[in-house]
Scaffold this active site. Structure first.
Site, PDB file in Angstrom:
ATOM      1  N   ASP A 104     -19.504  20.011  11.506  1.00 15.33           N
ATOM      2  CA  ASP A 104     -18.048  19.986  11.302  1.00 15.33           C
ATOM      3  C   ASP A 104     -17.645  21.234  10.521  1.00 15.33           C
ATOM      4  OD1 ASP A 104     -15.936  17.334  11.448  1.00 15.33           O
ATOM      5  OD2 ASP A 104     -15.278  19.051  10.254  1.00 15.33           O
TER       6      ASP A 104
ATOM      7  N   VAL B  11     -16.871  25.161  16.074  1.00 18.49           N
ATOM      8  CA  VAL B  11     -17.362  25.099  17.466  1.00 18.49           C
ATOM      9  C   VAL B  11     -16.833  26.255  18.317  1.00 18.49           C
ATOM     10  CG1 VAL B  11     -17.759  22.600  17.487  1.00 18.49           C
ATOM     11  CG2 VAL B  11     -15.514  23.501  18.211  1.00 18.49           C
TER      12      VAL B  11
ATOM     13  N   TYR C 197      -2.758  21.757  23.712  1.00 12.78           N
ATOM     14  CA  TYR C 197      -3.666  20.605  23.591  1.00 12.78           C
ATOM     15  C   TYR C 197      -3.823  19.926  24.946  1.00 12.78           C
ATOM     16  CZ  TYR C 197      -5.663  16.193  21.932  1.00 12.78           C
ATOM     17  OH  TYR C 197      -6.488  15.100  21.747  1.00 12.78           O
TER      18      TYR C 197
ATOM     19  N   THR D  60      -6.920   8.062  13.838  1.00 13.94           N
ATOM     20  CA  THR D  60      -7.799   9.040  13.180  1.00 13.94           C
ATOM     21  C   THR D  60      -6.960  10.151  12.548  1.00 13.94           C
ATOM     22  OG1 THR D  60      -7.948  10.497  15.072  1.00 13.94           O
ATOM     23  CG2 THR D  60      -9.538   8.703  15.012  1.00 13.94           C
TER      24      THR D  60
ATOM     25  N   LYS E  78      -7.324  19.818  27.199  1.00 13.63           N
ATOM     26  CA  LYS E  78      -8.009  18.558  27.499  1.00 13.63           C
ATOM     27  C   LYS E  78      -8.103  18.333  29.009  1.00 13.63           C
ATOM     28  CE  LYS E  78      -9.085  17.267  23.366  1.00 13.63           C
ATOM     29  NZ  LYS E  78     -10.498  17.101  22.968  1.00 13.63           N
TER      30      LYS E  78
HETATM   31  N1  LIG Z   1      -7.159  10.267  17.841  1.00 14.67           N
HETATM   32  C1  LIG Z   1      -6.648  10.219  19.046  1.00 14.67           C
HETATM   33  O1  LIG Z   1      -5.640   9.547  19.292  1.00 14.67           O
HETATM   34  C2  LIG Z   1      -7.326  10.969  20.166  1.00 14.67           C
HETATM   35  C3  LIG Z   1      -6.882  10.720  21.465  1.00 14.67           C
HETATM   36  C4  LIG Z   1      -7.483  11.400  22.508  1.00 14.67           C
HETATM   37  C5  LIG Z   1      -8.488  12.320  22.261  1.00 14.67           C
HETATM   38  N2  LIG Z   1      -8.889  12.557  20.979  1.00 14.67           N
HETATM   39  C6  LIG Z   1      -9.944  13.545  20.781  1.00 14.67           C
HETATM   40  O2  LIG Z   1     -11.003  12.974  20.040  1.00 14.67           O
HETATM   41  C7  LIG Z   1     -11.698  14.019  19.355  1.00 14.67           C
HETATM   42  C8  LIG Z   1     -11.881  13.624  17.896  1.00 14.67           C
HETATM   43  O3  LIG Z   1     -10.622  13.577  17.290  1.00 14.67           O
HETATM   44  P1  LIG Z   1     -10.253  12.543  16.136  1.00 14.67           P
HETATM   45  O4  LIG Z   1      -9.113  11.751  16.643  1.00 14.67           O
HETATM   46  O5  LIG Z   1     -11.459  11.851  15.649  1.00 14.67           O
HETATM   47  O6  LIG Z   1      -9.684  13.590  15.067  1.00 14.67           O
HETATM   48  P2  LIG Z   1     -10.055  13.905  13.536  1.00 14.67           P
HETATM   49  O7  LIG Z   1      -9.066  14.936  13.120  1.00 14.67           O
HETATM   50  O8  LIG Z   1     -10.153  12.652  12.760  1.00 14.67           O
HETATM   51  O9  LIG Z   1     -11.490  14.547  13.634  1.00 14.67           O
HETATM   52  C9  LIG Z   1     -11.688  15.807  14.206  1.00 14.67           C
HETATM   53  C10 LIG Z   1     -12.825  16.471  13.456  1.00 14.67           C
HETATM   54  O10 LIG Z   1     -13.070  17.726  14.110  1.00 14.67           O
HETATM   55  C11 LIG Z   1     -13.240  18.698  13.100  1.00 14.67           C
HETATM   56  N3  LIG Z   1     -12.913  20.006  13.644  1.00 14.67           N
HETATM   57  C12 LIG Z   1     -11.685  20.479  13.957  1.00 14.67           C
HETATM   58  N4  LIG Z   1     -11.781  21.733  14.408  1.00 14.67           N
HETATM   59  C13 LIG Z   1     -13.104  22.049  14.398  1.00 14.67           C
HETATM   60  C14 LIG Z   1     -13.835  23.207  14.736  1.00 14.67           C
HETATM   61  N5  LIG Z   1     -13.223  24.321  15.179  1.00 14.67           N
HETATM   62  N6  LIG Z   1     -15.188  23.178  14.617  1.00 14.67           N
HETATM   63  C15 LIG Z   1     -15.814  22.068  14.147  1.00 14.67           C
HETATM   64  N7  LIG Z   1     -15.165  20.950  13.780  1.00 14.67           N
HETATM   65  C16 LIG Z   1     -13.822  20.942  13.900  1.00 14.67           C
HETATM   66  C17 LIG Z   1     -12.333  18.287  11.963  1.00 14.67           C
HETATM   67  O11 LIG Z   1     -12.726  18.874  10.734  1.00 14.67           O
HETATM   68  C18 LIG Z   1     -12.485  16.773  11.996  1.00 14.67           C
HETATM   69  O12 LIG Z   1     -13.522  16.322  11.156  1.00 14.67           O
HETATM   70  C19 LIG Z   1     -10.876  15.295  19.537  1.00 14.67           C
HETATM   71  O13 LIG Z   1     -11.452  16.073  20.565  1.00 14.67           O
HETATM   72  C20 LIG Z   1      -9.532  14.758  19.974  1.00 14.67           C
HETATM   73  O14 LIG Z   1      -8.811  15.688  20.749  1.00 14.67           O
HETATM   74  C21 LIG Z   1      -8.326  11.900  19.931  1.00 14.67           C
END
Ligand SMILES: NC(=O)c1ccc[n+]([C@@H]2O[C@H](COP(=O)([O-])OP(=O)(O)OC[C@H]3O[C@@H](n4cnc5c(N)ncnc54)[C@H](O)[C@@H]3O)[C@@H](O)[C@H]2O)c1
Length: 259
Positions: A37, A59, A157, A194, A161
């Protein structure tokens, strides 16, 4: 529960939300986990709690990916699973901001969500091909329902995706045609409670209440529910599943918008 004992997994974005839930779930299912992370404190704490290794990683830094994979292989001897979970929102619609701010937001979100995922697949496949006993592995990429029903308020975004879906299928078919037992599948989460949603709420007030209503279950997903789907695709339960997609959206995309 899928049996992941003996397997080694890298999970990106492990400090929070779906990534943290995935680390917990894969550890509970028996895998060794190497979490990464941007956030050193959150990532270190979570991984220490569940007995996983941790490294700081952006990443989108493509040069770092082979080093991260090498560290996981050095720690555990092989790589079986990559969960490309790290992601961010940009909060910019197509007509927002001036050009400089708009293209900066676009470049950043594409670099993290799309190029980061591609670089992860590429580095992981190289390691999975070299696994003791022969090429084998499972990659799980995380897209979003916004890939199918995009946000007018976040063009970067949504587009990133959508591209992850095609990326996963291209990776899956390349590996299959190369005769490699390396699968690549996509999980498509709907609204999940989240940090990313909390951040999006700041940029788009009212978003959380609005998206909760889009599911006929009338609630958000818990990250552990998304992690359960990821664990299944990461496991050997269904070796014929590659190039596939699993919606974890509480049927939000299954209902006519009028109902
Ligand atoms: N929460 C939702 O509603 C939702 C819906 C659809 C998809 N997603 C996807 O799920 C995945 C996880 O998201 P989440 O909801 O757990 O969000 P979150 O913000 O709780 O967690 C995301 C994590 O990614 C880390 N991060 C961000 N940029 C980064 C980088 N450049 N390199 C390394 N780490 C990095 C952040 O520090 C964080 O810990 C994401 O790809 C998000 O797009 C989330």
């Amino acid at each position: 529960m899928p049996d992941l004992s003996g397997k080694v997994a890298i999970v990106t974005g492990c400090a929070s939300g779906i990534g943290a839930a995935t680390v917990r779930r894969l550890r509970a299912d028996g895998a060794e986990v190497f979490g990464t992370d941007l956030d050193p404190d959150g990532g270190t704490a979570l991984c220490a709690e569940v007995g996983a290794r941790f490294a700081v990683q952006d990443v989108s830094d493509r040069a770092l990916w082979p080093q991260i994979v090498a560290r996981a292989v050095e720690a555990f001897g092989r790589l079986d699973i990559l969960v490309n979970n790290a992601g961010m929102v940009s909060g910019a619609g197509i007509g927002d901001h001036d050009d400089a701010a708009m293209f900066a937001a676009w470049d950043k979100v594409l670099a993290v969500n799309l190029t980061g995922t591609m670089a992860g697949c590429r580095a992981a496949i190289a390691a999975m091909r070299a696994n003791p006993g022969g090429a084998k592995g499972a990659i799980v990429n995380i897209a979003s329902t916004t890939a199918i029903a995009p946000l007018p308020t976040d063009v970067g975004y949504s587009a990133s995706k959508a591209a992850v879906r095609a990326l996963s299928k291209s990776v899956a078919t390349w590996c299959a045609q190369a005769g490699l037992a390396i699968r690549c599948n996509t999980v498509i989460p709907g609204a999940t409670m989240t940090g990313i949603l909390a951040a999006a709420e700041v940029q788009m007030p009212g978003l959380i209440a609005a998206v909760a209503k889009t599911s006929p279950l009338n609630r958000l997903a818990d990250p552990s529910e998304t992690a359960a789907a990821i664990a299944f695709l990461a496991s050997d339960e269904c070796p014929f599943m590659t190039g596939a997609e699993m919606l974890v959206d509480g049927a939000a995309l299954s209902i006519h918008p009028g109902f």
